[in-house]
Scaffold this motif. Structure first.
Motif, PDB file in Angstrom:
ATOM      1  N   CYS A   1      21.234  50.761  43.296  1.00  0.00           N
ATOM      2  CA  CYS A   1      21.905  50.206  42.115  1.00  0.00           C
ATOM      3  C   CYS A   1      21.043  50.476  40.874  1.00  0.00           C
ATOM      4  O   CYS A   1      19.831  50.329  40.908  1.00  0.00           O
ATOM      5  CB  CYS A   1      22.077  48.708  42.329  1.00  0.00           C
ATOM      6  SG  CYS A   1      22.735  47.832  40.919  1.00  0.00           S
ATOM      7  N   ARG A   2      21.717  50.889  39.768  1.00  0.00           N
ATOM      8  CA  ARG A   2      20.993  51.084  38.495  1.00  0.00           C
ATOM      9  C   ARG A   2      20.747  49.719  37.864  1.00  0.00           C
ATOM     10  O   ARG A   2      21.706  49.049  37.445  1.00  0.00           O
ATOM     11  CB  ARG A   2      21.847  51.906  37.521  1.00  0.00           C
ATOM     12  CG  ARG A   2      21.917  53.379  37.785  1.00  0.00           C
ATOM     13  CD  ARG A   2      22.712  54.065  36.679  1.00  0.00           C
ATOM     14  NE  ARG A   2      24.080  53.594  36.636  1.00  0.00           N
ATOM     15  CZ  ARG A   2      25.085  54.170  37.298  1.00  0.00           C
ATOM     16  NH1 ARG A   2      24.889  55.234  38.032  1.00  0.00           N
ATOM     17  NH2 ARG A   2      26.302  53.676  37.217  1.00  0.00           N
TER      18      ARG A   2
ATOM     19  N   ARG B   1      26.663  54.319  33.566  1.00  0.00           N
ATOM     20  CA  ARG B   1      27.420  53.076  33.437  1.00  0.00           C
ATOM     21  C   ARG B   1      28.870  53.329  33.000  1.00  0.00           C
ATOM     22  O   ARG B   1      29.794  52.685  33.486  1.00  0.00           O
ATOM     23  CB  ARG B   1      26.696  52.187  32.424  1.00  0.00           C
ATOM     24  CG  ARG B   1      27.307  50.843  32.242  1.00  0.00           C
ATOM     25  CD  ARG B   1      26.381  49.936  31.457  1.00  0.00           C
ATOM     26  NE  ARG B   1      26.868  48.585  31.498  1.00  0.00           N
ATOM     27  CZ  ARG B   1      27.660  48.071  30.561  1.00  0.00           C
ATOM     28  NH1 ARG B   1      28.003  48.783  29.512  1.00  0.00           N
ATOM     29  NH2 ARG B   1      28.090  46.826  30.680  1.00  0.00           N
TER      30      ARG B   1
ATOM     31  N   CYS C   1      29.882  54.309  41.540  1.00  0.00           N
ATOM     32  CA  CYS C   1      28.941  54.063  40.441  1.00  0.00           C
ATOM     33  C   CYS C   1      28.741  55.282  39.554  1.00  0.00           C
ATOM     34  O   CYS C   1      28.243  55.130  38.431  1.00  0.00           O
ATOM     35  CB  CYS C   1      27.604  53.603  41.004  1.00  0.00           C
ATOM     36  SG  CYS C   1      27.768  52.167  42.100  1.00  0.00           S
TER      37      CYS C   1
ATOM     38  N   ALA D   1      25.995  49.862  45.957  1.00  0.00           N
ATOM     39  CA  ALA D   1      26.140  51.023  45.085  1.00  0.00           C
ATOM     40  C   ALA D   1      26.452  52.271  45.904  1.00  0.00           C
ATOM     41  O   ALA D   1      25.799  52.535  46.910  1.00  0.00           O
ATOM     42  CB  ALA D   1      24.850  51.222  44.290  1.00  0.00           C
TER      43      ALA D   1
ATOM     44  N   CYS E   1      29.970  46.682  37.833  1.00  0.00           N
ATOM     45  CA  CYS E   1      30.744  46.021  38.891  1.00  0.00           C
ATOM     46  C   CYS E   1      30.835  44.513  38.659  1.00  0.00           C
ATOM     47  O   CYS E   1      31.482  43.811  39.432  1.00  0.00           O
ATOM     48  CB  CYS E   1      30.155  46.337  40.264  1.00  0.00           C
ATOM     49  SG  CYS E   1      28.419  45.899  40.417  1.00  0.00           S
TER      50      CYS E   1
ATOM     51  N   CYS F   1      22.911  47.995  34.771  1.00  0.00           N
ATOM     52  CA  CYS F   1      24.244  48.597  34.658  1.00  0.00           C
ATOM     53  C   CYS F   1      25.298  47.496  34.520  1.00  0.00           C
ATOM     54  O   CYS F   1      25.871  47.301  33.451  1.00  0.00           O
ATOM     55  CB  CYS F   1      24.513  49.489  35.865  1.00  0.00           C
ATOM     56  SG  CYS F   1      26.227  50.038  36.038  1.00  0.00           S
TER      57      CYS F   1
ATOM     58  N   LEU G   1      35.630  51.985  38.425  1.00  0.00           N
ATOM     59  CA  LEU G   1      35.948  50.660  38.962  1.00  0.00           C
ATOM     60  C   LEU G   1      37.236  50.118  38.337  1.00  0.00           C
ATOM     61  O   LEU G   1      38.018  49.447  39.001  1.00  0.00           O
ATOM     62  CB  LEU G   1      34.776  49.700  38.724  1.00  0.00           C
ATOM     63  CG  LEU G   1      33.542  50.018  39.576  1.00  0.00           C
ATOM     64  CD1 LEU G   1      32.309  49.301  39.044  1.00  0.00           C
ATOM     65  CD2 LEU G   1      33.773  49.654  41.032  1.00  0.00           C
TER      66      LEU G   1
ATOM     67  N   ALA H   1      30.873  54.427  35.907  1.00  0.00           N
ATOM     68  CA  ALA H   1      31.105  53.306  36.821  1.00  0.00           C
ATOM     69  C   ALA H   1      32.208  52.398  36.284  1.00  0.00           C
ATOM     70  O   ALA H   1      33.112  51.995  37.024  1.00  0.00           O
ATOM     71  CB  ALA H   1      29.812  52.518  37.030  1.00  0.00           C
TER      72      ALA H   1
END
Ligand code: SF4
Ligand code: SF4
Length: 83
Positions: A3-4, A68, A64, A59, A10, A7, A75, A71
């Protein structure tokens, strides 16, 4: 993938149907979770009150993307496809 950090896509784009502290009806799609900090970190990360759905989300490059913006777009599209 990892996972960043910072970010938070989500925690914004998808809806969450289970209740959260401060969001008893869950979280609508596209709305920032009240627990997402200004630097886009989860304020409930180590808390037992963090919803299971957040615990389970992991992630992946498909969701993702490379950044960002990707993502958020992916999403949001998934949310509109799956309702
Ligand atoms: S969208 Fe992916 S990279 Fe961004 S915070 Fe969520 S899991 Fe991490
Ligand atoms: S509880 Fe944490 S992980 Fe879950 S949507 Fe809110 S900020 Fe994101």
């Amino acid at each position: 993938m990892k996972c960043r950090i910072g970010c938070g896509a989500c925690c914004i784009a998808p809806s969450i149907s289970s209740p959260l502290p401060g969001m008893p009806e869950g979280k609508p799609a596209g709305v920032r979770c009240v627990h997402l900090s200004a630097d886009n970190r989860c304020g409930l990360f180590a808390s037992p009150e963090r919803p299971d759905v957040c615990e389970r989300f992991s992630a992946t490059p498909e969701l993702c993307g490379d950044n960002r913006g990707q993502a958020l777009a992916r999403l949001a599209r998934l949310e509109s496809e799956t309702g």
